[in-house]
Design an enzyme around this catalytic site. Structure first.
Site, PDB file in Angstrom:
ATOM      1  N   TYR A   1       0.811  -1.223   0.000  1.00 54.63           N
ATOM      2  CA  TYR A   1       0.000   0.000   0.000  1.00 54.63           C
ATOM      3  C   TYR A   1       0.847   1.279   0.000  1.00 54.63           C
ATOM      4  O   TYR A   1       0.329   2.354   0.333  1.00 54.63           O
ATOM      5  CB  TYR A   1      -0.978  -0.013   1.184  1.00 54.63           C
ATOM      6  CG  TYR A   1      -2.200  -0.881   0.940  1.00 54.63           C
ATOM      7  CD1 TYR A   1      -3.063  -0.619  -0.137  1.00 54.63           C
ATOM      8  CD2 TYR A   1      -2.507  -1.947   1.768  1.00 54.63           C
ATOM      9  CE1 TYR A   1      -4.187  -1.409  -0.367  1.00 54.63           C
ATOM     10  CE2 TYR A   1      -3.633  -2.742   1.540  1.00 54.63           C
ATOM     11  CZ  TYR A   1      -4.465  -2.462   0.470  1.00 54.63           C
ATOM     12  OH  TYR A   1      -5.587  -3.237   0.245  1.00 54.63           O
TER      13      TYR A   1
ATOM     14  N   ASN B   1     -13.583  -3.751   2.760  1.00 52.19           N
ATOM     15  CA  ASN B   1     -14.332  -3.881   1.503  1.00 52.19           C
ATOM     16  C   ASN B   1     -14.008  -5.178   0.751  1.00 52.19           C
ATOM     17  O   ASN B   1     -14.124  -5.251  -0.466  1.00 52.19           O
ATOM     18  CB  ASN B   1     -14.124  -2.641   0.632  1.00 52.19           C
ATOM     19  CG  ASN B   1     -12.663  -2.393   0.319  1.00 52.19           C
ATOM     20  OD1 ASN B   1     -11.791  -3.169   0.690  1.00 52.19           O
ATOM     21  ND2 ASN B   1     -12.394  -1.316  -0.395  1.00 52.19           N
TER      22      ASN B   1
ATOM     23  N   HIS C   1      -9.076  -6.743  -2.826  1.00 50.77           N
ATOM     24  CA  HIS C   1      -8.169  -5.833  -3.520  1.00 50.77           C
ATOM     25  C   HIS C   1      -8.025  -6.336  -4.945  1.00 50.77           C
ATOM     26  O   HIS C   1      -7.957  -7.540  -5.177  1.00 50.77           O
ATOM     27  CB  HIS C   1      -6.776  -5.831  -2.862  1.00 50.77           C
ATOM     28  CG  HIS C   1      -5.724  -5.188  -3.733  1.00 50.77           C
ATOM     29  ND1 HIS C   1      -5.532  -3.827  -3.748  1.00 50.77           N
ATOM     30  CD2 HIS C   1      -4.867  -5.705  -4.657  1.00 50.77           C
ATOM     31  CE1 HIS C   1      -4.568  -3.544  -4.636  1.00 50.77           C
ATOM     32  NE2 HIS C   1      -4.153  -4.676  -5.195  1.00 50.77           N
TER      33      HIS C   1
HETATM   34  N1  UDP Z   1      -9.437   2.764   2.129  1.00 54.50           N
HETATM   35  C1  UDP Z   1      -9.812   3.216   3.390  1.00 54.50           C
HETATM   36  N2  UDP Z   1     -10.343   4.475   3.498  1.00 54.50           N
HETATM   37  C2  UDP Z   1     -10.515   5.291   2.410  1.00 54.50           C
HETATM   38  C3  UDP Z   1     -10.113   4.827   1.151  1.00 54.50           C
HETATM   39  C4  UDP Z   1      -9.581   3.562   1.039  1.00 54.50           C
HETATM   40  O1  UDP Z   1      -9.665   2.501   4.385  1.00 54.50           O
HETATM   41  O2  UDP Z   1     -11.001   6.419   2.573  1.00 54.50           O
HETATM   42  C5  UDP Z   1      -8.848   1.417   2.015  1.00 54.50           C
HETATM   43  C6  UDP Z   1      -9.761   0.400   1.319  1.00 54.50           C
HETATM   44  O3  UDP Z   1      -9.569  -0.876   1.945  1.00 54.50           O
HETATM   45  C7  UDP Z   1      -9.220   0.407  -0.102  1.00 54.50           C
HETATM   46  C8  UDP Z   1      -7.731   0.589   0.132  1.00 54.50           C
HETATM   47  O4  UDP Z   1      -7.663   1.502   1.226  1.00 54.50           O
HETATM   48  O5  UDP Z   1      -9.550  -0.787  -0.795  1.00 54.50           O
HETATM   49  C9  UDP Z   1      -6.958   1.157  -1.029  1.00 54.50           C
HETATM   50  O6  UDP Z   1      -7.573   2.357  -1.452  1.00 54.50           O
HETATM   51  P1  UDP Z   1      -7.805   2.664  -2.992  1.00 54.50           P
HETATM   52  O7  UDP Z   1      -8.213   4.078  -3.130  1.00 54.50           O
HETATM   53  O8  UDP Z   1      -6.591   2.213  -3.765  1.00 54.50           O
HETATM   54  O9  UDP Z   1      -9.082   1.753  -3.354  1.00 54.50           O
HETATM   55  P2  UDP Z   1      -9.208   0.442  -4.246  1.00 54.50           P
HETATM   56  O10 UDP Z   1      -8.185   0.544  -5.358  1.00 54.50           O
HETATM   57  O11 UDP Z   1      -8.964  -0.732  -3.334  1.00 54.50           O
HETATM   58  O12 UDP Z   1     -10.617   0.482  -4.761  1.00 54.50           O
HETATM   59 MG    MG Z   2      -6.155   0.910  -5.317  1.00 53.48          MG
END
Ligand code: UDP
Ligand code: MG
Length: 141
Positions: free
Chosen positions: A50, A113, A116
């Site tokens: 991450y 959610n 990934h």
């Molecule tokens: N996440 C979170 N709070 C936020 C946005 C994201 O906890 O406000 C977490 C969530 O588990 C997400 C991950 O961080 O899947 C990575 O964020 P990203 O924006 O890359 O979303 P994704 O690509 O997983 O849709």
């Molecule tokens: Mg992402």
């Protein structure tokens, strides 16, 4: 284009026994499972995976969450796999994700959610290298 994408089945889905359901949804869209393992990410691996989010307010909570239980890491392969998996997963926030998507149907909240999926072919290559050795991946050709 035949692509590969990294999928993680996150702790909230592991705890509820949703691994089969999630793999099935992806396979039903025509993608092929070419690698899979259960592992317990340590904080260092969570921080690498991450890293693009390291300055976000949710980084600490997210890395602690993803390393809280064993998870499944998988690689799916097929035509347009990266964007197709993003579509099957749905929006990041389950409250905003469409019905019929994994997050819309199974996700709990924006952090928990369920899945990934890589966001580009380039990111997928980097993420796959973090989790898998070459010899752990099935070669379909
Ligand atoms: N996440 C979170 N709070 C936020 C946005 C994201 O906890 O406000 C977490 C969530 O588990 C997400 C991950 O961080 O899947 C990575 O964020 P990203 O924006 O890359 O979303 P994704 O690509 O997983 O849709
Ligand atoms: Mg992402």
């Amino acid at each position: 284009m035949i692509e590969r994408s990294l999928v993680l089945i996150k702790p909230d889905a592991m705890e509820r026994g949703l691994t089969g359901e999630i793999i099935n949804r992806i396979e039903e869209e025509g993608l092929t499972l070419v690698a899979i393992k259960m592992l317990h990410m340590d904080l260092a691996l969570a921080e690498r995976h991450y890293a693009p989010h390291k300055d976000k307010p949710f980084f600490k909570s997210l890395t602690s969450y993803i390393s809280s239980t064993p998870i499944l890491a998988a690689i799916f392969e097929g035509e347009g796999a990266v964007n197709l998996i993003r579509k099957i997963m749905g929006a990041t926030d389950p409250a905003k994700a469409a019905k019929g998507t994994i997050r819309g149907d199974l996700g709990i909240d924006i952090e928990h959610n369920s899945v990934h999926g890589s966001d580009s072919v380039e990111t997928a290559k980097q993420e796959i290298n973090l989790f898998f050795k070459k010899e752990e991946v099935f070669n379909l050709q």
